[in-house]
Design a protein around this motif. Structure first.
Motif, PDB file in Angstrom:
ATOM      1  N   ASP A  54       0.800  -1.233   0.000  1.00 48.58           N
ATOM      2  CA  ASP A  54       0.000   0.000   0.000  1.00 48.58           C
ATOM      3  C   ASP A  54       0.831   1.281   0.000  1.00 48.58           C
ATOM      4  OD1 ASP A  54      -2.510  -0.994  -0.313  1.00 48.58           O
ATOM      5  OD2 ASP A  54      -3.312  -0.212   1.571  1.00 48.58           O
ATOM      6  N   ASP A  65      -1.291   3.836   5.105  1.00 44.35           N
ATOM      7  CA  ASP A  65      -1.788   4.053   3.748  1.00 44.35           C
ATOM      8  C   ASP A  65      -1.908   5.542   3.472  1.00 44.35           C
ATOM      9  OD1 ASP A  65      -4.041   4.813   5.225  1.00 44.35           O
ATOM     10  OD2 ASP A  65      -4.999   2.864   4.991  1.00 44.35           O
ATOM     11  N   HIS A  89      -4.486   7.402   3.159  1.00 42.44           N
ATOM     12  CA  HIS A  89      -5.516   8.088   3.954  1.00 42.44           C
ATOM     13  C   HIS A  89      -4.941   8.524   5.303  1.00 42.44           C
ATOM     14  CE1 HIS A  89      -7.473   5.756   0.903  1.00 42.44           C
ATOM     15  NE2 HIS A  89      -7.225   4.623   1.543  1.00 42.44           N
ATOM     16  N   ASN A 133     -13.133   3.022   3.887  1.00 44.43           N
ATOM     17  CA  ASN A 133     -13.761   2.200   2.848  1.00 44.43           C
ATOM     18  C   ASN A 133     -14.359   3.046   1.718  1.00 44.43           C
ATOM     19  OD1 ASN A 133     -13.024   0.150   4.506  1.00 44.43           O
ATOM     20  ND2 ASN A 133     -15.090  -0.541   5.025  1.00 44.43           N
ATOM     21  N   TYR A 180     -17.334  -4.715   2.933  1.00 37.17           N
ATOM     22  CA  TYR A 180     -15.903  -4.548   2.685  1.00 37.17           C
ATOM     23  C   TYR A 180     -15.097  -5.733   3.186  1.00 37.17           C
ATOM     24  CZ  TYR A 180     -11.105  -2.921   2.931  1.00 37.17           C
ATOM     25  OH  TYR A 180      -9.750  -2.825   2.784  1.00 37.17           O
ATOM     26  N   GLN A 190      -8.053  -4.893  -1.276  1.00 37.54           N
ATOM     27  CA  GLN A 190      -6.802  -4.131  -1.345  1.00 37.54           C
ATOM     28  C   GLN A 190      -5.864  -4.712  -2.406  1.00 37.54           C
ATOM     29  OE1 GLN A 190      -4.881  -2.850   2.377  1.00 37.54           O
ATOM     30  NE2 GLN A 190      -3.134  -4.101   1.834  1.00 37.54           N
ATOM     31  N   LYS A 239      -5.628  -3.591  -6.148  1.00 37.58           N
ATOM     32  CA  LYS A 239      -4.819  -2.421  -6.535  1.00 37.58           C
ATOM     33  C   LYS A 239      -3.503  -2.842  -7.180  1.00 37.58           C
ATOM     34  CE  LYS A 239      -4.895  -0.382  -2.430  1.00 37.58           C
ATOM     35  NZ  LYS A 239      -4.905   0.588  -1.301  1.00 37.58           N
TER      36      LYS A 239
HETATM   37  N1  ARG Z   1      -5.827  -0.176   2.215  1.00 36.17           N
HETATM   38  C1  ARG Z   1      -7.202  -0.439   2.306  1.00 36.17           C
HETATM   39  C2  ARG Z   1      -7.779  -0.906   0.966  1.00 36.17           C
HETATM   40  O1  ARG Z   1      -7.193  -0.695  -0.029  1.00 36.17           O
HETATM   41  C3  ARG Z   1      -7.899   0.787   2.740  1.00 36.17           C
HETATM   42  C4  ARG Z   1      -9.197   0.532   3.430  1.00 36.17           C
HETATM   43  C5  ARG Z   1      -8.943  -0.029   4.764  1.00 36.17           C
HETATM   44  N2  ARG Z   1     -10.179  -0.339   5.402  1.00 36.17           N
HETATM   45  C6  ARG Z   1     -10.311  -1.301   6.312  1.00 36.17           C
HETATM   46  N3  ARG Z   1     -11.467  -1.501   6.793  1.00 36.17           N
HETATM   47  N4  ARG Z   1      -9.302  -2.044   6.707  1.00 36.17           N
HETATM   48  O2  ARG Z   1      -8.806  -1.515   0.949  1.00 36.17           O
END
Ligand code: ARG
Length: 448
Positions: free
Chosen positions: A24, A84, A86, A111, A319, A324, A327
């Protein structure tokens, strides 16, 4: 180890951190600019519903604009110990502005944040793919017109079949791209919808104004249902990948043809020598490595929808961290396809066409159907004419008349390149990139 956005009173095992962060820190750099834009829209909306003071908004927007510029200049990094993009942006804001930096996450989850980042990134990249596809299309159409009177053999089963032309050959790949453009348009439309406000996947008790963020970010509309908005993760990437794969399929076929036609045994086209590569042992070699690499990369790109499909296979609603990993294959794909498209256009522009292929009598049998049709038009029943010409070819008395007259739509004598261009132009007009430019410009201006 730096603390996590979500860390409470225990810290996370380093191996677990290494494994869960994965790539990431490197891949989220693709998303950084868009993460900032998403935050600018989100906090503008937060202020409008009373969750932030005007002055706080002003300072945060200005600082976000600074971070945006760092992204553009390439100096933005995700630090060691930060999970990451964010977390990094929020960390930079709190370092620079103190506690108000922590306010930006109200009514949002990573998310929906990563979703909006991916949408904005993909929207931008799709536009560049559209432009590169269009450039190759124009080049192919130009060559098609330029060589419309130069005949070449057409093949079925890789056996000499019927007269074709360079006009048809170049023009066919162009028309294929016009069809691929429809997939790019569908992918773009699906991409250009706002998922922000879906939060962790179930919305928020804050009275979020999703219409406002939709407008600020230049989305056509929103992914309304918050559960569906989250389902879009992976689905959007897969559908976009289908569109990329469609373009890649056209480019791979073009590349294969070009490699084959460039071989001495065909000698239909010649790549200019500065577009070929040499051999370390054979001094005479001028190899079409560029088209071979275009072919391999485009073939690899065609596996992208399947790779994405398998990663998200059978995930239920909501989610999951699995997403992830998409990506890793999705984000770098655009640059690879754009590179292939640009190289293909570069070489097509410079490719030389052999205008004397048909001087070789080896190709004469491809005029057999012309002769059968001529006899049939003069009154001989088709089956008898077929037999007569077949016998002439067998006993070596067939005379091939190279003057052919094909007049129907899409044939050698009537390529309809203008009609194909019309189809392409109609699709291109539907993207509406100007609306996006306008929105992004005014959002960034708010940080001045
Ligand atoms: N790196 C994560 C992704 O690409 C960001 C979201 C993370 N959210 C979580 N609930 N762990 O999905």
């Amino acid at each position: 180890m730096a603390s996590k956005l979500w860390e409470k009173n225990f810290s996370v095992n380093e191996e677990i951190e290494r494994f869960t962060v994965g790539r990431d820190r490197e891949l989220d750099i693709y998303l950084a600019k868009y993460d900032v834009l998403g935050s600018m829209a989100h906090i503008t909306m937060l202020e409008s519903i009373g969750l932030m003071q005007k002055d706080e908004l002003r300072q945060l927007l200005a600082e976000l604009k600074n971070i945006y510029n760092e992204c553009v200049q390439g100096t933005f990094v995700i630090e060691e110990g930060v999970e990451d993009v964010h977390s990094q942006v929020e960390l930079m804001l709190t370092r620079r502005l103190g506690d108000m930096g922590k306010k930006i996450h109200s009514g949002r989850s990573r998310n929906d944040q990563v979703l909006v980042d991916l949408k904005l990134f993909t929207r931008h990249e799709l536009r560049e793919v559209v432009e590169a596809t269009d450039a190759l299309f124009r080049e192919l159409q130009k060559k098609s017109e330029q060589y419309k009177n130069v005949l070449m053999p057409g093949y079925t089963h890789l056996q000499i079949a019927m007269p074709s032309s360079f006009g048809l050959w170049f023009g066919a790949h162009a028309e294929s791209l016009a069809d691929d453009m429809l997939f790019l348009l569908a992918a773009y439309r699906m991409t250009n919808r706002n998922p922000l406000g879906s939060a962790a996947g179930y919305g928020s008790s804050f009275p979020l104004n999703r219409e406002m963020t939709t407008r600020l970010l230049g989305f056509d509309s929103m992914d309304y249902n918050v559960v569906y908005a989250q389902m879009g993760r992976g689905k959007m990437e897969r559908n976009v990948a289908f569109a990329l794969a469609s373009v890649a399929g056209t480019v791979a076929k073009l590349a294969f043809d070009a490699c084959m036609f460039n071989s001495q045994n065909f000698s239909f086209v010649k790549l200019p020598k500065e577009c070929t590569t040499g051999s370390s042992i054979m001094p005479h070699k001028k190899n079409p490595d560029v088209f071979e690499l275009i072919r391999a990369k485009s073939n690899k790109l065609q596996s992208l929808p399947t790779q994405i499909q398998l990663i998200m296979n059978n995930l239920p609603t909501g989610y999951f961290r699995d997403l992830q990993i998409i990506k890793e294959v999705f984000l770098p794909a655009f640059a690879e396809l754009k590179d292939c498209l640009a190289m293909a256009a570069y070489i097509i522009e410079r490719i030389e066409v052999n205008e004397h292929i048909l001087d070789n009598p080896m190709y004469d049998p491809m005029f057999s159907v012309e002769e059968v049709n001529r006899l049939a038009a003069a009154g001989t029943p088709f089956r008898d004419a077929y037999k007569q010409v077949g016998m002439e070819i067998e006993n070596g008395t067939f005379h091939a008349d190279h003057n052919i007259h094909h007049t129907h739509e899409g044939s050698i004598g009537n390529l309809c390149n203008d009609k194909i261009a019309e189809i392409m132009d109609k699709t291109l007009a539907e993207f509406g990139f100007e609306r996006v430019d306008e929105a992004e410009r005014s959002l960034l201006a708010a940080g001045e």
